[in-house]
Design a protein around this motif. Structure first.
Motif, PDB file in Angstrom:
ATOM      1  N   LEU A 195       0.993  -1.138   0.422  1.00 24.73           N
ATOM      2  CA  LEU A 195       0.201   0.052   0.000  1.00 24.73           C
ATOM      3  C   LEU A 195       0.632   1.333  -0.243  1.00 24.73           C
ATOM      4  CD1 LEU A 195      -2.604  -0.625   2.461  1.00 24.73           C
ATOM      5  CD2 LEU A 195      -3.487  -1.086   0.229  1.00 24.73           C
ATOM      6  N   SER A 196       0.654   1.936  -0.830  1.00 26.35           N
ATOM      7  CA  SER A 196       0.970   2.904  -0.443  1.00 26.35           C
ATOM      8  C   SER A 196       0.043   4.093   0.607  1.00 26.35           C
ATOM      9  CB  SER A 196       0.796   4.173  -2.374  1.00 26.35           C
ATOM     10  OG  SER A 196      -0.549   4.942  -2.033  1.00 26.35           O
ATOM     11  N   GLN A 197       1.180   5.249   1.115  1.00 28.40           N
ATOM     12  CA  GLN A 197       0.562   5.838   2.071  1.00 28.40           C
ATOM     13  C   GLN A 197      -0.379   6.794   2.381  1.00 28.40           C
ATOM     14  OE1 GLN A 197       4.048   9.186   2.613  1.00 28.40           O
ATOM     15  NE2 GLN A 197       4.958   7.463   3.750  1.00 28.40           N
ATOM     16  N   GLU A 198      -0.645   7.382   0.878  1.00 23.96           N
ATOM     17  CA  GLU A 198      -2.188   7.632   0.312  1.00 23.96           C
ATOM     18  C   GLU A 198      -3.316   6.350   0.869  1.00 23.96           C
ATOM     19  OE1 GLU A 198       0.227   8.325  -1.972  1.00 23.96           O
ATOM     20  OE2 GLU A 198       0.549  10.471  -0.778  1.00 23.96           O
ATOM     21  N   SER A 199      -3.184   5.442  -0.362  1.00 24.80           N
ATOM     22  CA  SER A 199      -3.941   4.321  -0.164  1.00 24.80           C
ATOM     23  C   SER A 199      -4.085   3.967   1.527  1.00 24.80           C
ATOM     24  CB  SER A 199      -2.903   3.054  -0.484  1.00 24.80           C
ATOM     25  OG  SER A 199      -3.519   3.175  -2.077  1.00 24.80           O
ATOM     26  N   LEU A 200      -3.119   3.644   2.352  1.00 26.77           N
ATOM     27  CA  LEU A 200      -3.672   3.266   3.425  1.00 26.77           C
ATOM     28  C   LEU A 200      -4.499   4.355   4.283  1.00 26.77           C
ATOM     29  CD1 LEU A 200      -3.435   1.820   6.118  1.00 26.77           C
ATOM     30  CD2 LEU A 200      -0.972   3.147   6.620  1.00 26.77           C
ATOM     31  N   GLY A 201      -4.040   5.738   3.531  1.00 27.28           N
ATOM     32  CA  GLY A 201      -4.567   7.400   4.454  1.00 27.28           C
ATOM     33  C   GLY A 201      -6.008   6.700   3.999  1.00 27.28           C
ATOM     34  N   PRO A 241      -5.237   6.739  20.282  1.00 24.07           N
ATOM     35  CA  PRO A 241      -5.912   5.433  19.940  1.00 24.07           C
ATOM     36  C   PRO A 241      -7.054   4.768  19.349  1.00 24.07           C
ATOM     37  CG  PRO A 241      -5.795   6.615  21.997  1.00 24.07           C
ATOM     38  CD  PRO A 241      -5.371   7.443  20.495  1.00 24.07           C
ATOM     39  N   ASP A 242      -8.174   6.042  18.405  1.00 25.90           N
ATOM     40  CA  ASP A 242      -9.383   5.597  18.090  1.00 25.90           C
ATOM     41  C   ASP A 242      -8.536   4.865  16.154  1.00 25.90           C
ATOM     42  OD1 ASP A 242      -8.150   7.944  17.654  1.00 25.90           O
ATOM     43  OD2 ASP A 242     -10.140   8.223  16.121  1.00 25.90           O
ATOM     44  N   MET A 243      -7.600   5.018  16.310  1.00 28.06           N
ATOM     45  CA  MET A 243      -6.927   5.074  15.077  1.00 28.06           C
ATOM     46  C   MET A 243      -6.454   3.371  14.640  1.00 28.06           C
ATOM     47  SD  MET A 243      -4.611   7.252  12.678  1.00 28.06           S
ATOM     48  CE  MET A 243      -5.487   8.262  12.281  1.00 28.06           C
ATOM     49  N   ALA A 244      -5.765   2.660  15.468  1.00 25.39           N
ATOM     50  CA  ALA A 244      -4.768   1.669  15.950  1.00 25.39           C
ATOM     51  C   ALA A 244      -5.128   0.878  15.406  1.00 25.39           C
ATOM     52  CB  ALA A 244      -4.509   1.405  17.323  1.00 25.39           C
ATOM     53  N   PRO A 245      -6.954   0.646  16.000  1.00 23.53           N
ATOM     54  CA  PRO A 245      -7.189  -1.018  15.135  1.00 23.53           C
ATOM     55  C   PRO A 245      -7.638  -1.043  14.024  1.00 23.53           C
ATOM     56  CG  PRO A 245      -8.761   0.213  17.369  1.00 23.53           C
ATOM     57  CD  PRO A 245      -8.197   1.228  16.850  1.00 23.53           C
ATOM     58  N   GLU A 267      -6.675  -3.547  11.306  1.00 26.49           N
ATOM     59  CA  GLU A 267      -7.615  -4.179   9.971  1.00 26.49           C
ATOM     60  C   GLU A 267      -6.874  -3.477   9.171  1.00 26.49           C
ATOM     61  OE1 GLU A 267     -12.037  -4.124   8.858  1.00 26.49           O
ATOM     62  OE2 GLU A 267     -11.344  -2.580  10.650  1.00 26.49           O
ATOM     63  N   ALA A 268      -6.954  -2.962   8.542  1.00 27.55           N
ATOM     64  CA  ALA A 268      -6.436  -2.700   7.062  1.00 27.55           C
ATOM     65  C   ALA A 268      -4.641  -3.448   6.966  1.00 27.55           C
ATOM     66  CB  ALA A 268      -5.944  -1.096   6.980  1.00 27.55           C
ATOM     67  N   LEU A 269      -4.078  -3.713   7.870  1.00 21.20           N
ATOM     68  CA  LEU A 269      -2.059  -4.332   8.094  1.00 21.20           C
ATOM     69  C   LEU A 269      -2.716  -5.418   8.652  1.00 21.20           C
ATOM     70  CD1 LEU A 269      -0.155  -0.879   8.157  1.00 21.20           C
ATOM     71  CD2 LEU A 269      -1.505  -1.717   6.030  1.00 21.20           C
ATOM     72  N   GLU A 270      -3.974  -6.117   8.866  1.00 21.23           N
ATOM     73  CA  GLU A 270      -3.529  -7.622   9.100  1.00 21.23           C
ATOM     74  C   GLU A 270      -2.571  -7.656  10.291  1.00 21.23           C
ATOM     75  OE1 GLU A 270      -3.733 -10.074   5.922  1.00 21.23           O
ATOM     76  OE2 GLU A 270      -5.612  -9.240   5.040  1.00 21.23           O
ATOM     77  N   THR A 271      -2.261  -6.311  11.201  1.00 16.20           N
ATOM     78  CA  THR A 271      -1.133  -6.768  12.296  1.00 16.20           C
ATOM     79  C   THR A 271      -1.563  -7.614  13.523  1.00 16.20           C
ATOM     80  OG1 THR A 271      -1.270  -4.663  12.609  1.00 16.20           O
ATOM     81  CG2 THR A 271       0.231  -4.959  11.154  1.00 16.20           C
ATOM     82  N   ASP A 272      -2.546  -7.823  13.201  1.00 15.84           N
ATOM     83  CA  ASP A 272      -3.119  -8.567  15.125  1.00 15.84           C
ATOM     84  C   ASP A 272      -2.906  -8.326  16.180  1.00 15.84           C
ATOM     85  OD1 ASP A 272      -3.844 -10.874  15.844  1.00 15.84           O
ATOM     86  OD2 ASP A 272      -1.733 -11.480  16.680  1.00 15.84           O
ATOM     87  N   PHE A 319      -9.347   7.166   6.514  1.00 20.60           N
ATOM     88  CA  PHE A 319      -9.877   8.716   6.807  1.00 20.60           C
ATOM     89  C   PHE A 319      -8.865  10.033   7.137  1.00 20.60           C
ATOM     90  CE2 PHE A 319     -13.132   5.489   8.229  1.00 20.60           C
ATOM     91  CZ  PHE A 319     -13.844   5.215   6.567  1.00 20.60           C
ATOM     92  N   VAL A 320      -7.579   9.855   6.638  1.00 19.92           N
ATOM     93  CA  VAL A 320      -6.964  10.644   7.010  1.00 19.92           C
ATOM     94  C   VAL A 320      -5.913  11.349   5.875  1.00 19.92           C
ATOM     95  CG1 VAL A 320      -6.182  10.665   9.478  1.00 19.92           C
ATOM     96  CG2 VAL A 320      -4.865   8.727   8.157  1.00 19.92           C
ATOM     97  N   SER A 321      -5.121  12.056   5.595  1.00 20.21           N
ATOM     98  CA  SER A 321      -3.831  12.462   4.220  1.00 20.21           C
ATOM     99  C   SER A 321      -2.697  10.883   3.998  1.00 20.21           C
ATOM    100  CB  SER A 321      -4.048  13.367   4.038  1.00 20.21           C
ATOM    101  OG  SER A 321      -2.990  14.019   5.604  1.00 20.21           O
ATOM    102  N   GLY A 322      -2.739  11.131   3.204  1.00 23.76           N
ATOM    103  CA  GLY A 322      -1.429   9.826   2.842  1.00 23.76           C
ATOM    104  C   GLY A 322      -0.014  10.880   3.733  1.00 23.76           C
ATOM    105  N   THR A 323      -0.225  12.313   3.002  1.00 23.12           N
ATOM    106  CA  THR A 323       0.668  13.324   4.294  1.00 23.12           C
ATOM    107  C   THR A 323       0.140  12.947   5.957  1.00 23.12           C
ATOM    108  OG1 THR A 323       0.761  15.432   2.949  1.00 23.12           O
ATOM    109  CG2 THR A 323       1.296  15.206   5.152  1.00 23.12           C
TER     110      THR A 323
END
Length: 279
Positions: free
Chosen positions: A30-36, A58-62, A66-71, A40-44
């Motif tokens: 994934l690019s930074q933009e794709s993950l963003g 804390p609200d972004m960590a889950p 989920e997006a990166l499948e990091t358990d 719901f945030v910018s790639g920046t």
């Protein structure tokens, strides 16, 4: 393949968390933009998380897990990366300040933290909370002095400060404290460690009359603007906003006294305070 190990809170957890985020993102292709987009945030903003200049909420960590499948790795370690000795509204800015290569700031009412002496910082902290215990005031002051140690490096960060004349004339902690504080600033300027200019009262109206301004640049992350008020603060990474505030700082520099004239004024006021003369 074994997953990433939980972070050690004693070893720059935010930087380690950012490195793990970059590794996990690249592993997923994934690019930074794709993950963003998934967060719901910018790639920046993702880039700033990876560089360690922004705090993982804390609200972004889950969502990241989920997006990166990091358990659950980022949810488990988010609290370790968020630990700070600073107040919540300033913690993220203080940590970004520690990684900045260039800091430009306008201080309208008081000598800013990176230029303070222990006695001046103690007086400011006591004024903020007249009923705090001596232990609390000492803890706050130690935190301020920890930031000052950034200037122990001979060249980084570059610190360019425009001080309003009001900050120099407001007697904070007494005349002896002010004399020491201004001599300290003058010494840093004479050692070519900082750039200091004074915005005199004679400059009249100026583009930052609404408050303090701080801009920070980084080696591997986009620049940031920090806005601070009473008990509140906010980091902004919008490129258009950063450009606008940099232009505002440039206008302040154009209206301020030259470095040489600023140094003369600072040293004259320091002497006035030393000899208990009315400036």
């Amino acid at each position: 393949m074994p997953g990433p190990k939980d972070l050690d809170p004693s070893s720059s957890p935010r930087a380690l968390l950012g490195a793990e985020l970059r590794h996990a993102r690249e592993r997923k292709g994934l690019s930074q933009e794709s993950l963003g987009l998934k967060l719901f945030v910018s790639g920046t903003f993702v880039g700033q998380l990876e560089a360690g200049t922004r705090r993982l909420r804390p609200d972004m960590a889950p969502l990241i897990d989920e997006a990166l499948e990091t358990d659950g790795f980022f949810e488990r370690n988010c609290s370790a990366a968020a630990k700070s000795r600073y107040e919540d509204h300033f913690a993220e800015a203080a940590e970004a300040e520690g990684q900045a290569t260039v800091i430009r700031q306008y201080a309208p009412l008081l000598i800013p933290g990176l230029l303070q002496t222990p006695a001046y910082a103690q007086a400011v902290n006591r004024a903020y909370d007249p009923t705090a215990t001596e232990e609390t005031i000492e803890e706050w002051t130690e935190g301020r002095m920890e930031r000052v140690r950034l200037l122990g490096h001979p060249t980084k960060p570059v610190l360019w400060t425009v001080l309003d004349e009001a900050a120099l004339r407001r007697v904070t902690g007494g005349r002896a404290v002010m004399a020491e504080a201004l001599h300290h600033i003058a010494n840093l300027a004479r050692q070519n460690r900082v750039i200091v200019q004074v915005l005199p009262f004679s400059a009249g109206a100026h583009p930052a009359m609404r408050g303090a301004l701080k801009l920070m640049e980084f080696e591997d992350a986009p620049p940031l603007v920090y806005y601070e008020g009473v008990g509140t603060g906010r980091l902004e990474d919008d490129p258009a906003t950063v450009v606008q505030q940099r232009f505002r700082f440039d206008l302040l520099v154009a209206s301020a006294l030259s470095r040489e004239k600023s140094l003369v004024l600072i040293e004259e006021l320091a002497q006035d305070y030393t000899h208990e003369e009315h400036p």
